[in-house]
Design a protein around this motif. Structure first.
Motif, short mmCIF file in Angstrom:
data_model
loop_
_atom_site.label_atom_id
_atom_site.label_comp_id
_atom_site.label_asym_id
_atom_site.label_seq_id
_atom_site.Cartn_x
_atom_site.Cartn_y
_atom_site.Cartn_z
N LEU A 19 38.78 27.36 40.07
CA LEU A 19 40.33 27.92 39.61
C LEU A 19 41.11 29.18 40.21
N LEU A 20 40.15 30.08 39.45
CA LEU A 20 40.87 31.32 40.58
C LEU A 20 40.45 32.09 41.90
N GLY A 21 39.49 31.11 41.67
CA GLY A 21 38.57 32.20 43.02
C GLY A 21 37.48 33.53 42.87
N VAL A 22 37.16 33.18 42.20
CA VAL A 22 36.74 34.51 41.69
C VAL A 22 34.61 33.70 41.49
N ARG A 23 33.90 35.30 42.56
CA ARG A 23 33.00 34.91 43.10
C ARG A 23 32.13 35.85 41.81
N ARG A 24 30.40 35.28 41.87
CA ARG A 24 29.43 35.73 41.25
C ARG A 24 28.48 36.90 42.32
N ARG A 31 23.75 43.63 33.89
CA ARG A 31 24.86 44.49 34.71
C ARG A 31 25.35 42.79 35.32
N ALA A 32 26.62 43.16 35.53
CA ALA A 32 27.49 41.90 36.97
C ALA A 32 28.15 42.17 37.68
N ARG A 33 28.14 41.65 38.62
CA ARG A 33 29.66 41.82 39.19
C ARG A 33 30.03 40.00 39.56
N LEU A 34 31.85 40.75 40.25
CA LEU A 34 32.69 39.01 39.93
C LEU A 34 33.90 40.24 41.35
N VAL A 35 34.07 39.57 42.50
CA VAL A 35 34.89 39.54 43.49
C VAL A 35 35.93 38.20 42.82
N VAL A 36 37.44 38.44 43.68
CA VAL A 36 38.26 38.12 43.70
C VAL A 36 38.99 38.81 44.16
N ASP A 37 39.43 37.58 45.86
CA ASP A 37 40.40 38.01 46.42
C ASP A 37 41.86 37.60 45.94
#
Length: 144
Positions: A19-24, A31-37
């Motif tokens: 829903l938020l458009g968050v991508r892993r 460790r982890a990384r997420l991105v959202v535009d």
């Protein structure tokens, strides 16, 4: 009998994240990384990323780091979250999280996260504690 596993793919496909458009980008080895535009429906009145989106990023990236530490054999629920907002976020936001420590019982994990904007500026920093729980699929859910 081995406990069920909540795969990395299933964890990445949670409906709220979609829903938020968050991508892993990754979640492995603690460790982890997420991105959202940035997009109009995620903005606050100052035309920067809403603080709730930033809070969600730090919460989920730390939980993702925590569950990756145990190869997704358990889930992690938030016990405490402390976030400092340092400046408005614009453009793509990147959240990096990592496990800092695990208690002696292996039940509570401490994590930290940092969110940066498209220009590499630090938008927020966060620390949190999470409790590991056995994964239980909702009734009627397909087996992962």
């Amino acid at each position: 009998m081995q406990a069920p596993s909540f795969s990395a793919e299933a964890f990445a496909a949670l409906p709220f994240m979609a829903l938020l458009g968050v991508r892993r980008e990754f979640s492995q080895g603690g460790r982890a990384r997420l991105v959202v535009d940035m997009r109009p429906e995620l903005l606050n009145p100052t035309d920067s990323m809403h603080g709730g989106v930033v809070a969600t990023l730090v919460d989920v990236v730390m939980a993702s780091a925590a569950v990756s530490r145990v190869d997704f054999r358990q889930t992690a629920v938030t016990l405490n979250l402390n976030t400092s907002y340092l400046q408005p976020g614009h453009g793509r936001l990147t959240a990096d999280g990592e496990v800092l420590s695990v208690d002696d019982d292996g039940a509570v994990v401490q994590c930290q996260a940092c969110v940066t904007d498209a220009q590499g500026r630090v938008v927020a920093r966060s620390v949190g504690s999470f409790r590991y729980l056995d994964f239980r699929a909702p009734a009627g859910a397909p087996s992962l």
